[in-house]
Write a protein that holds these residues in place. Structure first.
Motif, short mmCIF file in Angstrom:
data_model
loop_
_atom_site.label_atom_id
_atom_site.label_comp_id
_atom_site.label_asym_id
_atom_site.label_seq_id
_atom_site.Cartn_x
_atom_site.Cartn_y
_atom_site.Cartn_z
N HIS A 163 0.59 -1.30 -0.11
CA HIS A 163 -0.35 -0.04 0.12
C HIS A 163 0.72 1.17 -0.01
CE1 HIS A 163 -3.34 2.68 1.00
NE2 HIS A 163 -2.76 3.42 1.98
N ARG A 164 0.45 2.09 -0.64
CA ARG A 164 1.13 3.04 -0.87
C ARG A 164 0.21 4.32 -0.43
NH1 ARG A 164 6.68 4.91 -3.52
NH2 ARG A 164 7.01 7.14 -2.17
N GLU A 165 0.31 5.84 0.10
CA GLU A 165 -0.13 7.18 0.26
C GLU A 165 0.41 8.11 0.59
OE1 GLU A 165 -3.42 5.39 3.28
OE2 GLU A 165 -2.63 7.02 4.49
N VAL A 193 3.76 7.78 2.82
CA VAL A 193 3.20 6.03 3.82
C VAL A 193 3.54 5.51 2.93
CG1 VAL A 193 1.87 4.90 5.18
CG2 VAL A 193 1.69 7.47 5.42
N LEU A 194 3.98 4.21 3.24
CA LEU A 194 4.67 2.82 2.13
C LEU A 194 3.97 1.65 3.33
CD1 LEU A 194 8.40 3.31 0.76
CD2 LEU A 194 5.81 2.47 -0.28
N CYS A 195 3.48 0.66 2.84
CA CYS A 195 3.40 -0.69 3.62
C CYS A 195 4.05 -1.60 2.68
CB CYS A 195 1.46 -0.69 3.42
SG CYS A 195 0.64 0.60 4.96
N LEU A 196 5.18 -2.59 3.73
CA LEU A 196 5.65 -3.18 3.06
C LEU A 196 5.41 -4.55 3.60
CD1 LEU A 196 9.22 -0.99 2.87
CD2 LEU A 196 7.28 -1.14 0.95
N ARG A 197 5.83 -5.55 2.84
CA ARG A 197 5.38 -6.97 3.24
C ARG A 197 6.98 -7.82 2.93
NH1 ARG A 197 1.38 -10.82 0.67
NH2 ARG A 197 0.97 -9.81 -1.05
N GLY A 198 7.33 -8.87 3.57
CA GLY A 198 8.04 -10.42 3.13
C GLY A 198 6.96 -11.26 2.01
N SER A 199 8.18 -11.67 1.17
CA SER A 199 6.79 -12.87 0.17
C SER A 199 5.92 -13.73 1.36
CB SER A 199 7.90 -13.47 0.10
OG SER A 199 8.71 -12.86 -0.84
N ASP A 200 6.53 -14.60 2.36
CA ASP A 200 5.43 -15.47 2.99
C ASP A 200 4.02 -14.42 3.68
OD1 ASP A 200 7.82 -17.38 3.65
OD2 ASP A 200 7.74 -16.68 2.13
N GLU A 201 4.60 -13.02 3.58
CA GLU A 201 4.06 -11.81 4.99
C GLU A 201 2.31 -13.10 4.51
OE1 GLU A 201 3.58 -11.11 8.05
OE2 GLU A 201 1.51 -11.04 7.72
N LEU A 202 1.00 -13.05 4.59
CA LEU A 202 -0.74 -13.17 4.52
C LEU A 202 -1.14 -11.86 4.84
CD1 LEU A 202 -0.94 -17.06 4.84
CD2 LEU A 202 -0.10 -15.92 2.62
N THR A 203 -0.70 -11.20 5.53
CA THR A 203 -1.14 -10.16 6.17
C THR A 203 -0.76 -8.47 5.55
OG1 THR A 203 -0.08 -9.08 8.30
CG2 THR A 203 -1.87 -10.89 8.49
N HIS A 204 -1.24 -7.30 5.63
CA HIS A 204 -1.25 -6.31 5.12
C HIS A 204 0.69 -6.11 5.10
CE1 HIS A 204 -1.70 -1.66 3.90
NE2 HIS A 204 -2.81 -2.20 3.79
N HIS A 205 0.91 -6.02 6.50
CA HIS A 205 2.55 -5.76 5.79
C HIS A 205 3.24 -5.70 7.30
CE1 HIS A 205 0.30 -2.33 8.09
NE2 HIS A 205 0.99 -2.60 9.22
N ASN A 206 4.88 -5.40 7.53
CA ASN A 206 5.80 -6.18 8.46
C ASN A 206 6.38 -4.61 8.51
OD1 ASN A 206 6.47 -9.27 6.49
ND2 ASN A 206 4.56 -8.75 8.38
N GLY A 224 -5.89 4.36 12.21
CA GLY A 224 -4.45 4.34 12.68
C GLY A 224 -3.72 4.10 10.91
N THR A 225 -2.82 2.40 11.42
CA THR A 225 -2.08 2.68 10.69
C THR A 225 -2.75 1.83 9.43
OG1 THR A 225 -0.33 2.17 11.96
CG2 THR A 225 -0.32 1.21 10.12
N PRO A 226 -3.08 2.21 7.80
CA PRO A 226 -3.36 1.52 7.40
C PRO A 226 -3.60 -0.09 7.09
CG PRO A 226 -2.69 2.63 6.00
CD PRO A 226 -1.79 2.90 7.54
N GLY A 227 -4.75 -0.39 6.79
CA GLY A 227 -4.82 -2.15 7.09
C GLY A 227 -4.73 -2.32 8.56
N VAL A 228 -4.60 -1.62 9.38
CA VAL A 228 -4.68 -2.09 10.86
C VAL A 228 -5.93 -2.14 11.16
CG1 VAL A 228 -3.82 -2.58 13.04
CG2 VAL A 228 -2.11 -2.35 10.81
N GLY A 229 -7.06 -3.19 11.85
CA GLY A 229 -8.04 -2.97 12.33
C GLY A 229 -7.82 -2.12 13.92
N ASP A 230 -9.27 -2.43 14.71
CA ASP A 230 -9.29 -2.05 15.81
C ASP A 230 -7.84 -2.91 16.93
OD1 ASP A 230 -10.91 -3.13 18.79
OD2 ASP A 230 -10.25 -1.26 18.40
N ALA A 231 -7.41 -1.22 17.46
CA ALA A 231 -5.82 -1.28 17.72
C ALA A 231 -6.03 -0.57 18.79
CB ALA A 231 -4.65 -1.27 16.79
#
Ligand SMILES: O=S(=O)(O)c1ccc(O)c(O)c1
Ligand SMILES: [Fe+2]
Length: 335
Positions: A40-42, A45-58, A104-111
């Motif tokens: 995700h990019r806005e 802000v940049l949201c990045l993840r590794g290849s095994d990550e199945l959720t929005h970002h690491n 909050g952080t893009p992709g993250v729900g209630d926290a």
């Protein structure tokens, strides 16, 4: 003292949000060089993840005036564990802020975000957007071929206090560095590997590094080779090498803002209920590098400041002990 509420059930260390002073330069380092995938990019802000990550970002990179850790984030097992986290940290006297989904952080729900008793900004969440499965997209794997975030390493002035805090959150301890008087470092886990969090002794609270897992030791070496080819070897701080603690193969880099990242592979399983802590003596010069290579001074001394919930840099306290000042042979440091 009245009984504390039940602690949240932490599943794993999931992501870190870092403030970077130049998002394009950071994009070069974390995406073009290390190969993290952009989820995700806005604006800013940049949201990045590794290849095994199945959720929005690491990893979340957010452009700002001062390079710092905005927060580390643990995923908890259920939505109710977010409530538990709010109650638990309120009861221990931490500043607490509930962050509804979408605020909050893009992709993250209630926290819930807290400043924990060690002074660190920490988020606990359950709901997070799912992401496309890249586990077998070898055509998209580049650079360090990062799979996922593996751990946070934090600099704390009081290692036993950090140990007690995370033990109270249900973390196990896989390894320590000790002598007959002191605990100099500890590695603690919720997922069934060596650590989700580790403590380096020093002035803190500061972030020491984020550990990113890759599957193959040749990807660690390839990262160093890429930097050599680009005449950017100055981004390499320590290694490549083989750790004593964790048995992992590693290289440490510093990003353009000085944030430290470890590319890390081949640690071991810790999931049995009677898993025993392995204790290294601080005078064993193989503890930090199994081949006895010295640990560069900057690795012990330099780290990233952390922010409070208002976004201000948290003042640090000096540590009473200094591992790098202990005569430890191969390190060659100390008197
Ligand atoms: O240098 S150590 O062998 O103590 C070590 C072990 C595991 C890690 O993740 C680390 O950052 C450092
Ligand atoms: Fe590490």
């Amino acid at each position: 003292m009245s009984e504390l509420p039940k602690a949240p059930d932490v599943v794993r260390s999931c992501y870190a949000e870092l403030v970077v002073t130049d998002l394009e330069r950071a994009h070069w380092f974390w995406v073009e060089l290390l190969g993290l995938h952009v989820q995700h990019r806005e604006d800013g802000v940049l949201c990045l993840r590794g290849s095994d990550e199945l959720t929005h970002h690491n990893l979340v990179l957010r452009e700002g005036p001062v390079a710092a850790l905005d927060h580390i984030a643990y995923r908890v097992r259920t939505p109710e564990d977010v409530d538990r986290a709010e109650r638990y940290f309120t009861a221990v006297g931490s500043p607490v802020r509930r962050i509804p989904a979408g605020e909050g952080t893009p992709g993250v729900g209630d926290a819930v975000r807290v400043v924990d008793p060690l002074g660190f900004p920490v988020e606990f969440f359950h709901d997070i957007s799912r992401a496309e499965r890249l586990i077998q997209r070898y055509d998209l794997k580049r650079g360090a071929r990062i799979a996922r975030l593996d751990h946070f390493n934090i600099v704390v002035p009081d290692i036993p206090a950090a140990y007690r805090h995370y033990e109270a959150l249900g973390f196990g301890c896989s390894e320590t560095i000790e002598d007959e008087h002191e605990m100099y470092a500890a590695w603690m886990y919720r997922k069934q590997t060596v650590h989700d969090v580790a403590f380096t002794g020093g002035a803190g609270p500061r972030m020491h590094h984020i550990g990113m897992a890759t599957h193959e030791s040749h990807s660690v070496l390839h990262t160093a080779d890429i930097l050599g080819s680009l005449h950017q070897e100055g981004f390499i701080e320590r290694g490549p090498g083989r750790h004593g603690v964790s048995n992992a193969f590693y290289v440490y880099l510093r990003d353009p803002d000085g944030h430290r990242v470890e590319i890390y592979t081949s640690d071991y399983y810790t999931g049995d209920p009677d898993h025993e802590t392995f204790r290294w003596n601080v005078h064993d010069d193989r503890r930090r590098d199994f081949w006895g290579n010295a640990v560069i001074e900057s690795w012990y001394k330099e780290a990233t400041p952390v922010l409070d919930l208002a976004g201000n840099v948290t003042p640090i306290s000096e540590s009473a002990i200094d591992e790098s000042a202990t005569r430890v042979g191969a390190d060659g440091l100390g008197d």
